[in-house]
Design a protein around this motif. Structure first.
Motif, PDB file in Angstrom:
ATOM      1  N   ILE A 200       0.808  -1.203  -0.009  1.00 52.74           N
ATOM      2  CA  ILE A 200      -0.058   0.122  -0.003  1.00 52.74           C
ATOM      3  C   ILE A 200       0.872   1.492  -0.102  1.00 52.74           C
ATOM      4  O   ILE A 200       0.534   2.165  -0.757  1.00 52.74           O
ATOM      5  CB  ILE A 200      -0.947  -0.099   1.142  1.00 52.74           C
ATOM      6  CG1 ILE A 200      -1.990  -0.973   1.079  1.00 52.74           C
ATOM      7  CG2 ILE A 200      -1.751   1.277   1.325  1.00 52.74           C
ATOM      8  CD1 ILE A 200      -2.812  -1.303   2.208  1.00 52.74           C
ATOM      9  N   ILE A 201       1.874   1.329   0.754  1.00 49.64           N
ATOM     10  CA  ILE A 201       2.711   2.534   0.923  1.00 49.64           C
ATOM     11  C   ILE A 201       3.875   2.536   0.031  1.00 49.64           C
ATOM     12  O   ILE A 201       4.541   3.810  -0.283  1.00 49.64           O
ATOM     13  CB  ILE A 201       3.144   2.672   2.446  1.00 49.64           C
ATOM     14  CG1 ILE A 201       4.190   1.382   2.915  1.00 49.64           C
ATOM     15  CG2 ILE A 201       1.907   2.704   3.353  1.00 49.64           C
ATOM     16  CD1 ILE A 201       4.737   1.493   4.270  1.00 49.64           C
ATOM     17  N   TYR A 202       4.254   1.608  -0.923  1.00 51.82           N
ATOM     18  CA  TYR A 202       5.493   1.487  -1.652  1.00 51.82           C
ATOM     19  C   TYR A 202       5.016   1.396  -3.041  1.00 51.82           C
ATOM     20  O   TYR A 202       4.065   0.658  -3.258  1.00 51.82           O
ATOM     21  CB  TYR A 202       6.478   0.671  -1.235  1.00 51.82           C
ATOM     22  CG  TYR A 202       7.159   0.847   0.112  1.00 51.82           C
ATOM     23  CD1 TYR A 202       7.913   2.208   0.535  1.00 51.82           C
ATOM     24  CD2 TYR A 202       7.384   0.097   1.096  1.00 51.82           C
ATOM     25  CE1 TYR A 202       8.282   2.469   1.587  1.00 51.82           C
ATOM     26  CE2 TYR A 202       7.775  -0.102   2.301  1.00 51.82           C
ATOM     27  CZ  TYR A 202       8.479   1.201   2.731  1.00 51.82           C
ATOM     28  OH  TYR A 202       8.965   1.494   3.897  1.00 51.82           O
ATOM     29  N   PRO A 203       5.536   2.269  -3.937  1.00 53.98           N
ATOM     30  CA  PRO A 203       5.109   1.836  -5.470  1.00 53.98           C
ATOM     31  C   PRO A 203       5.749   0.450  -6.022  1.00 53.98           C
ATOM     32  O   PRO A 203       5.028  -0.239  -6.651  1.00 53.98           O
ATOM     33  CB  PRO A 203       5.896   2.952  -6.155  1.00 53.98           C
ATOM     34  CG  PRO A 203       6.912   3.530  -5.334  1.00 53.98           C
ATOM     35  CD  PRO A 203       6.468   3.312  -3.906  1.00 53.98           C
ATOM     36  N   GLU A 204       6.763  -0.040  -5.234  1.00 55.53           N
ATOM     37  CA  GLU A 204       7.369  -1.393  -5.645  1.00 55.53           C
ATOM     38  C   GLU A 204       7.884  -1.873  -4.364  1.00 55.53           C
ATOM     39  O   GLU A 204       8.699  -0.993  -3.894  1.00 55.53           O
ATOM     40  CB  GLU A 204       7.890  -1.517  -6.822  1.00 55.53           C
ATOM     41  CG  GLU A 204       9.175  -0.578  -6.755  1.00 55.53           C
ATOM     42  CD  GLU A 204      10.153  -0.654  -8.079  1.00 55.53           C
ATOM     43  OE1 GLU A 204      10.021  -2.039  -8.572  1.00 55.53           O
ATOM     44  OE2 GLU A 204      10.756   0.218  -8.597  1.00 55.53           O
ATOM     45  N   LEU A 205       8.165  -3.318  -3.999  1.00 54.35           N
ATOM     46  CA  LEU A 205       8.695  -3.904  -3.096  1.00 54.35           C
ATOM     47  C   LEU A 205      10.084  -4.120  -3.332  1.00 54.35           C
ATOM     48  O   LEU A 205      10.452  -4.693  -4.467  1.00 54.35           O
ATOM     49  CB  LEU A 205       7.927  -5.279  -2.506  1.00 54.35           C
ATOM     50  CG  LEU A 205       6.635  -5.066  -1.998  1.00 54.35           C
ATOM     51  CD1 LEU A 205       5.978  -6.080  -1.480  1.00 54.35           C
ATOM     52  CD2 LEU A 205       6.326  -3.669  -1.059  1.00 54.35           C
ATOM     53  N   GLN A 236      -8.790   1.749  12.860  1.00 50.52           N
ATOM     54  CA  GLN A 236      -7.642   2.761  12.364  1.00 50.52           C
ATOM     55  C   GLN A 236      -6.550   2.846  13.167  1.00 50.52           C
ATOM     56  O   GLN A 236      -5.393   3.072  12.648  1.00 50.52           O
ATOM     57  CB  GLN A 236      -8.652   4.024  11.845  1.00 50.52           C
ATOM     58  CG  GLN A 236      -7.755   4.769  10.717  1.00 50.52           C
ATOM     59  CD  GLN A 236      -8.794   6.141  10.183  1.00 50.52           C
ATOM     60  OE1 GLN A 236      -9.426   6.273  11.004  1.00 50.52           O
ATOM     61  NE2 GLN A 236      -8.482   6.341   8.902  1.00 50.52           N
ATOM     62  N   ASP A 237      -6.828   3.160  14.342  1.00 50.47           N
ATOM     63  CA  ASP A 237      -6.016   3.171  15.398  1.00 50.47           C
ATOM     64  C   ASP A 237      -4.941   2.155  15.423  1.00 50.47           C
ATOM     65  O   ASP A 237      -3.741   2.375  15.469  1.00 50.47           O
ATOM     66  CB  ASP A 237      -6.652   3.318  16.667  1.00 50.47           C
ATOM     67  CG  ASP A 237      -7.462   4.749  16.977  1.00 50.47           C
ATOM     68  OD1 ASP A 237      -7.127   5.688  16.163  1.00 50.47           O
ATOM     69  OD2 ASP A 237      -7.951   4.829  17.970  1.00 50.47           O
ATOM     70  N   ALA A 238      -5.154   0.944  15.221  1.00 52.63           N
ATOM     71  CA  ALA A 238      -4.236  -0.144  15.224  1.00 52.63           C
ATOM     72  C   ALA A 238      -3.633  -0.158  13.981  1.00 52.63           C
ATOM     73  O   ALA A 238      -2.085  -0.395  14.005  1.00 52.63           O
ATOM     74  CB  ALA A 238      -5.076  -1.439  15.457  1.00 52.63           C
ATOM     75  N   VAL A 239      -4.123   0.138  12.981  1.00 52.17           N
ATOM     76  CA  VAL A 239      -3.269   0.493  11.594  1.00 52.17           C
ATOM     77  C   VAL A 239      -2.232   1.535  11.960  1.00 52.17           C
ATOM     78  O   VAL A 239      -0.935   1.480  11.288  1.00 52.17           O
ATOM     79  CB  VAL A 239      -4.300   0.490  10.429  1.00 52.17           C
ATOM     80  CG1 VAL A 239      -3.391   0.817   9.283  1.00 52.17           C
ATOM     81  CG2 VAL A 239      -5.226  -0.438  10.214  1.00 52.17           C
ATOM     82  N   ALA A 240      -2.666   2.726  12.331  1.00 47.31           N
ATOM     83  CA  ALA A 240      -1.842   3.735  12.637  1.00 47.31           C
ATOM     84  C   ALA A 240      -0.622   3.285  13.607  1.00 47.31           C
ATOM     85  O   ALA A 240       0.477   3.701  13.056  1.00 47.31           O
ATOM     86  CB  ALA A 240      -2.645   4.887  13.207  1.00 47.31           C
ATOM     87  N   ASP A 241      -0.823   2.527  14.632  1.00 41.06           N
ATOM     88  CA  ASP A 241       0.303   2.349  15.304  1.00 41.06           C
ATOM     89  C   ASP A 241       1.231   1.347  14.840  1.00 41.06           C
ATOM     90  O   ASP A 241       2.458   1.532  14.753  1.00 41.06           O
ATOM     91  CB  ASP A 241      -0.293   1.521  16.717  1.00 41.06           C
ATOM     92  CG  ASP A 241      -1.099   2.463  17.609  1.00 41.06           C
ATOM     93  OD1 ASP A 241      -0.688   3.769  17.482  1.00 41.06           O
ATOM     94  OD2 ASP A 241      -1.762   2.136  18.461  1.00 41.06           O
ATOM     95  N   ALA A 260      -2.364   4.628   3.869  1.00 37.59           N
ATOM     96  CA  ALA A 260      -2.450   3.817   4.840  1.00 37.59           C
ATOM     97  C   ALA A 260      -3.141   4.588   5.989  1.00 37.59           C
ATOM     98  O   ALA A 260      -3.912   3.841   6.823  1.00 37.59           O
ATOM     99  CB  ALA A 260      -0.939   3.524   5.467  1.00 37.59           C
ATOM    100  N   GLU A 261      -2.867   5.852   6.217  1.00 41.26           N
ATOM    101  CA  GLU A 261      -3.751   6.326   6.968  1.00 41.26           C
ATOM    102  C   GLU A 261      -5.388   6.324   7.062  1.00 41.26           C
ATOM    103  O   GLU A 261      -6.198   6.607   7.788  1.00 41.26           O
ATOM    104  CB  GLU A 261      -3.215   7.993   7.256  1.00 41.26           C
ATOM    105  CG  GLU A 261      -2.128   7.858   7.808  1.00 41.26           C
ATOM    106  CD  GLU A 261      -1.098   9.210   7.640  1.00 41.26           C
ATOM    107  OE1 GLU A 261      -1.912  10.283   7.370  1.00 41.26           O
ATOM    108  OE2 GLU A 261      -0.132   9.532   8.326  1.00 41.26           O
ATOM    109  N   ALA A 262      -5.713   6.205   5.760  1.00 36.87           N
ATOM    110  CA  ALA A 262      -7.152   6.195   5.211  1.00 36.87           C
ATOM    111  C   ALA A 262      -7.771   4.853   5.588  1.00 36.87           C
ATOM    112  O   ALA A 262      -9.048   4.865   5.681  1.00 36.87           O
ATOM    113  CB  ALA A 262      -7.439   6.657   3.861  1.00 36.87           C
ATOM    114  N   LEU A 263      -7.066   3.797   6.010  1.00 37.94           N
ATOM    115  CA  LEU A 263      -7.599   2.538   6.043  1.00 37.94           C
ATOM    116  C   LEU A 263      -8.289   2.427   7.464  1.00 37.94           C
ATOM    117  O   LEU A 263      -7.842   2.670   8.484  1.00 37.94           O
ATOM    118  CB  LEU A 263      -6.142   1.454   6.145  1.00 37.94           C
ATOM    119  CG  LEU A 263      -5.518   1.396   4.815  1.00 37.94           C
ATOM    120  CD1 LEU A 263      -4.226   0.547   5.084  1.00 37.94           C
ATOM    121  CD2 LEU A 263      -6.678   0.632   3.746  1.00 37.94           C
TER     122      LEU A 263
END
Length: 280
Positions: A200-205, A236-241, A260-263
């Motif tokens: 989700i957060i990187y364009p490629e791994l 959302q809080d657990a994802v953020a942590d 990621a923060e929108a999840l």
């Protein structure tokens, strides 16, 4: 069981033994290190720092503490505790260092699993003063130290076991402070660890490291254990942590962090490998 603070500490400036003198630790050449009110001691001299405030920030430590205390990585901790039981073997006393202890979750759970009659001298060390402060507030049985794996403030040949859990191993230092036959319990992220978050957060791994299975000089591999399971974070809080407690927070682009923060929930793969090395 008896948990006590590890005492065989070395001056980070000259390597000589440190002795408790009232509210400080002092070596024979006169270097003095005050014990903080919370019970920890700062053994990372300013000349050995790479920045003014190295290691995890106060916010990262708080996020990791919330995430771990929720039990999300408990299977990893259980695997470490099972491996640590083998360190005792036929003896009833052993000394442990958690090198990169963070806020102390793993070594705290390990201490609580010891059998009746087992005695452990325990040291938790981290380069982040915020992590060590959080650890010291939660458990007074352990010796908590701000220090660096690159220059461990520990006398030679004093430890039975070094834990390095999602940390930065410095094998020549681990070899120096371990007794002959002492063990490293090392946990590293596997190739699929948190893959769904990284996608989700990187364009490629990035490809997996080719040296992942290398055996460090001066050690032999006793065995490997793989811990793999699916973890669902339901808010959302657990994802953020999770994002905040990892280096991914700073490596990701602004767009990646926003996604990621929108999840509102996320299912990720936990993929870790526990390797046991013995000092030869």
């Amino acid at each position: 069981m008896t948990i006590s603070p590890f005492e065989a500490l070395a001056c980070p400036l000259d390597g000589s033994p440190l002795q408790r003198v009232e509210g400080s630790l002092r070596c024979e050449t006169g270097h003095n290190f005050d014990v903080a009110r919370q019970g920890y001691v700062h053994l990372l001299p300013v000349q050995k720092k790479r920045s003014l405030d190295p290691g995890d920030s106060k916010e990262m430590v708080a996020a990791r503490q919330r995430f771990l205390n929720a039990g999300h990585y408990e299977p990893i901790s259980d695997a470490v505790n099972h491996a640590a039981a083998g360190v005792f073997q036929a003896k009833n006393a052993a000394s442990f260092l958690d090198a990169g202890c963070g806020e102390g979750y793993y070594i705290r759970r390990l201490a609580n699993t010891l059998d009746e009659g087992q005695n452990a001298a325990v040291l938790g060390l981290d380069i982040s003063k915020w992590a060590v402060l959080a650890a010291a507030k939660q458990d007074k049985r352990v010796r908590w130290v701000v220090g660096s794996n690159a220059n461990l403030p520990v006398l030679p040949n004093e430890l039975d076991c070094v834990l390095c859990l999602f940390g930065f191993p410095v094998y020549h230092e681990f070899q120096r402070v371990l007794k002959p036959g002492g063990q490293i319990l090392q946990v590293d992220a596997g190739p699929d660890h948190l893959r769904e978050l990284r996608e989700i957060i990187y364009p490629e791994l990035k490809p997996d490291r080719p040296d992942r299975d290398a055996i460090p000089d001066g050690f032999q591999l006793l065995g490997s254990e793989y811990v793999r399971y699916s973890l669902t974070l339901t808010n959302q809080d657990a994802v953020a942590d999770l994002l905040a407690m990892t280096p991914h927070l700073y490596r990701a682009s602004a767009e990646g962090r926003e996604r990621a923060e929108a999840l509102e929930s996320l299912t990720v793969t936990v993929d870790a490998v526990l390797r046991r090395f013995e000092r030869t």
